[in-house]
Scaffold this motif. Structure first.
Motif, short mmCIF file in Angstrom:
data_model
loop_
_atom_site.label_atom_id
_atom_site.label_comp_id
_atom_site.label_asym_id
_atom_site.label_seq_id
_atom_site.Cartn_x
_atom_site.Cartn_y
_atom_site.Cartn_z
N LEU A 50 0.82 -1.21 0.00
CA LEU A 50 0.00 0.00 0.00
C LEU A 50 0.85 1.26 0.00
N THR A 51 2.02 1.20 -0.68
CA THR A 51 2.87 2.38 -0.74
C THR A 51 3.34 2.56 -2.17
N ALA A 52 4.33 3.41 -2.35
CA ALA A 52 4.85 3.67 -3.69
C ALA A 52 5.53 2.43 -4.24
N VAL A 53 5.83 2.45 -5.54
CA VAL A 53 6.39 1.27 -6.20
C VAL A 53 7.82 1.03 -5.73
N THR A 54 8.26 -0.23 -5.89
CA THR A 54 9.60 -0.61 -5.51
C THR A 54 10.62 -0.02 -6.48
N CYS A 100 10.81 -4.80 -16.83
CA CYS A 100 10.52 -3.97 -15.65
C CYS A 100 11.60 -2.91 -15.45
N ARG A 101 12.81 -3.19 -15.91
CA ARG A 101 13.91 -2.25 -15.76
C ARG A 101 13.99 -1.23 -16.88
N ASP A 102 13.19 -1.39 -17.90
CA ASP A 102 13.22 -0.49 -19.05
C ASP A 102 12.61 0.86 -18.65
N THR A 103 13.45 1.87 -18.54
CA THR A 103 12.96 3.17 -18.07
C THR A 103 11.96 3.78 -19.03
N ALA A 104 12.03 3.43 -20.31
CA ALA A 104 11.10 3.99 -21.28
C ALA A 104 9.68 3.49 -21.06
N HIS A 110 4.86 -0.28 -14.18
CA HIS A 110 4.90 -0.20 -12.72
C HIS A 110 3.61 0.36 -12.16
N THR A 111 3.21 -0.15 -11.01
CA THR A 111 2.04 0.36 -10.31
C THR A 111 2.22 0.11 -8.82
N ALA A 112 1.54 0.87 -8.00
CA ALA A 112 1.61 0.64 -6.56
C ALA A 112 0.86 -0.63 -6.19
N VAL A 113 1.34 -1.33 -5.17
CA VAL A 113 0.63 -2.50 -4.66
C VAL A 113 -0.49 -1.97 -3.76
N SER A 114 -1.55 -1.52 -4.38
CA SER A 114 -2.66 -0.86 -3.70
C SER A 114 -3.71 -1.86 -3.27
N LYS A 115 -4.75 -1.38 -2.63
CA LYS A 115 -5.86 -2.25 -2.25
C LYS A 115 -6.50 -2.86 -3.49
N PHE A 116 -6.55 -2.11 -4.59
CA PHE A 116 -7.12 -2.65 -5.82
C PHE A 116 -6.37 -3.90 -6.26
N VAL A 117 -5.04 -3.87 -6.22
CA VAL A 117 -4.24 -5.04 -6.58
C VAL A 117 -4.48 -6.18 -5.59
N LEU A 118 -4.45 -5.87 -4.30
CA LEU A 118 -4.63 -6.90 -3.28
C LEU A 118 -6.01 -7.53 -3.34
N ASP A 119 -7.00 -6.78 -3.83
CA ASP A 119 -8.35 -7.34 -4.03
C ASP A 119 -8.38 -8.37 -5.14
N ARG A 120 -7.44 -8.30 -6.05
CA ARG A 120 -7.40 -9.22 -7.19
C ARG A 120 -6.75 -10.55 -6.83
N ILE A 121 -6.05 -10.62 -5.70
CA ILE A 121 -5.25 -11.80 -5.36
C ILE A 121 -6.00 -12.68 -4.37
N PHE A 122 -6.26 -13.93 -4.77
CA PHE A 122 -6.97 -14.88 -3.92
C PHE A 122 -5.98 -15.78 -3.19
N VAL A 123 -6.37 -16.17 -1.98
CA VAL A 123 -5.44 -16.82 -1.06
C VAL A 123 -5.88 -18.26 -0.74
N CYS A 124 -4.92 -19.18 -0.81
CA CYS A 124 -5.12 -20.54 -0.30
C CYS A 124 -4.04 -20.76 0.76
N ALA A 279 0.36 -6.00 -10.62
CA ALA A 279 1.64 -5.37 -10.26
C ALA A 279 2.82 -6.32 -10.46
N PRO A 280 3.04 -6.83 -11.69
CA PRO A 280 4.09 -7.84 -11.89
C PRO A 280 5.51 -7.34 -11.70
N CYS A 281 5.73 -6.02 -11.73
CA CYS A 281 7.08 -5.51 -11.49
C CYS A 281 7.34 -5.25 -10.01
#
Length: 364
Positions: A50-54, A100-104, A110-124, A279-281
């Motif tokens: 829930l913060t800025a990108v790595t 992911c390293r391509d600055t162009a 890149h995207t933040a690992v936000s609540k929207f991303v965490l909502d997409r991930i299901f857990v076992c 958020a694959p990067c």
């Protein structure tokens, strides 16, 4: 002269030598791909919740580099090629790491690992698996696999269709439902995967599913989203037909599309990018499957996750995963190059990260 027994022993010795050489070559390739950059994607990372990108090292990937054919949307499978499967998946992850390293492409990859991303991930939790949902690439079947693994049903055949997407009843918790420390622990330790598909073919599938067939009877798409797109993006105001694919493309390719997205409730998961969804990067995924090679990727994912003895991926109907170039070209045939290029510009990160070629009709 050599006796038959001596010749037999010499042949066995020769075969054993060839086998040792072959295994050494495979092991060398594995070590090279896995450990060539200990500070890069393959190293253990601390995700930013829930913060800025790595922050990643800024290394440009040359545009002219050609990736192996298996990364291109040909629909080619790898049946019977079990020896090469691990190498294929390691090369996919290496490609992802480099792009992911391509600055162009930073803004598109890149995207933040936000609540929207965490909502997409299901857990076992029982089997330490995380699955990121990317709609229109066969996710319903993967959700069924996880539902069985979580113990809500004993077999895939027993799961009612109306339960699969009912998150109050299907027993699939989302990663966003955990505390920050629990999220971080799962992202660090669990097996993580998601599936991708040629980005343009995925958009065609989303258009047909939501605006043409609408099999789950979701009137919101036809009665609210479609009229909104038509009012803003249809060129011929006298045209009375329902939403056309050309309208849809013009909407998605508009750099200011978010102005309309907010009216719809911001992100609509069926056509946002894989980057925005998973958020694959930022998240270190264990495997990235391709819809075009799902016949081989599904068994590999189950085995890599250590659950192949517990559940099987549902039978895939013949031909359903094959990339249909003719269909894609037909859908885009009446659309201006300008609108197609603007659409590609939005999804370029998805094309590059997962090795999909720029469509031929954009190059002509």
């Amino acid at each position: 002269w050599l006796t038959p027994d001596n010749m037999h022993h010499q042949w066995l010795l020769l075969a054993a030598c060839f086998w040792v050489i072959f295994m050494f070559m495979v092991a060398s390739k594995f070590i090279t791909l896995t450990f060539k950059d200990p500070d890069g994607y393959g190293a253990k990372q601390e995700p930013l919740i829930l913060t800025a990108v790595t922050k990643v090292e800024e290394v440009h990937v040359p545009e002219e580099k050609h990736w192996p054919e298996e990364f291109q949307p040909t629909g080619k499978a790898f049946s019977g090629n079990l020896i090469h499967q691990p190498l294929i998946h390691m090369e996919r992850l290496e490609l992802l790491r480099n792009v992911c390293r391509d600055t162009a492409l930073r803004d598109l990859s890149h995207t933040a690992v936000s609540k929207f991303v965490l909502d997409r991930i299901f857990v076992c939790d029982k089997h330490k698996i995380l699955f990121c949902q990317t709609p229109k690439v066969g996710n319903t079947q993967w959700k069924k696999v996880l539902i069985v693994l979580n113990g809500a049903f004993s077999s895939i055949e027993e799961i009612p269709e109306n339960i699969v997407h009912d998150h109050e009843k299907n027993g699939l918790p989302r990663l966003s439902s955990f505390s920050d420390s629990e999220i971080k622990k799962r992202l660090n330790l669990y097996f993580k995967f998601f599936i991708v598909r040629d980005p343009f073919e995925r958009l065609i599938s989303a258009f047909k599913d939501k605006f043409v067939h609408n099999p789950r009877f979701e009137p919101w798409y036809r009665h609210e989203i479609a009229p909104g797109i038509i009012r803003k993006y249809r060129k011929n105001r006298t045209e009375t037909k329902g939403l056309q694919f050309e309208d849809f493309v013009r909407y998605l390719g508009d750099p200011n599309h978010r102005w309309l997205d907010v009216q719809f409730g911001d992100h609509i998961i069926h056509w946002v990018t894989y980057v925005e969804l998973c958020a694959p990067c930022e998240i270190t995924y264990s495997v990235i499957g391709h819809h075009e090679t799902l016949e081989d990727d599904a068994p590999y994912i189950l085995k890599a996750a250590g659950i192949d003895h517990l559940v099987s991926y549902p039978t895939i109907p013949p031909g359903i995963t094959v990339y249909n170039r003719t269909k894609v070209e037909r859908y885009f045939s009446g659309i201006s190059k300008r609108d197609i290029r603007r659409l590609y510009a939005r999804f370029e990160g998805d094309f590059k990260l997962f090795g999909y070629r720029e469509p031929d009709f954009l190059l002509n």
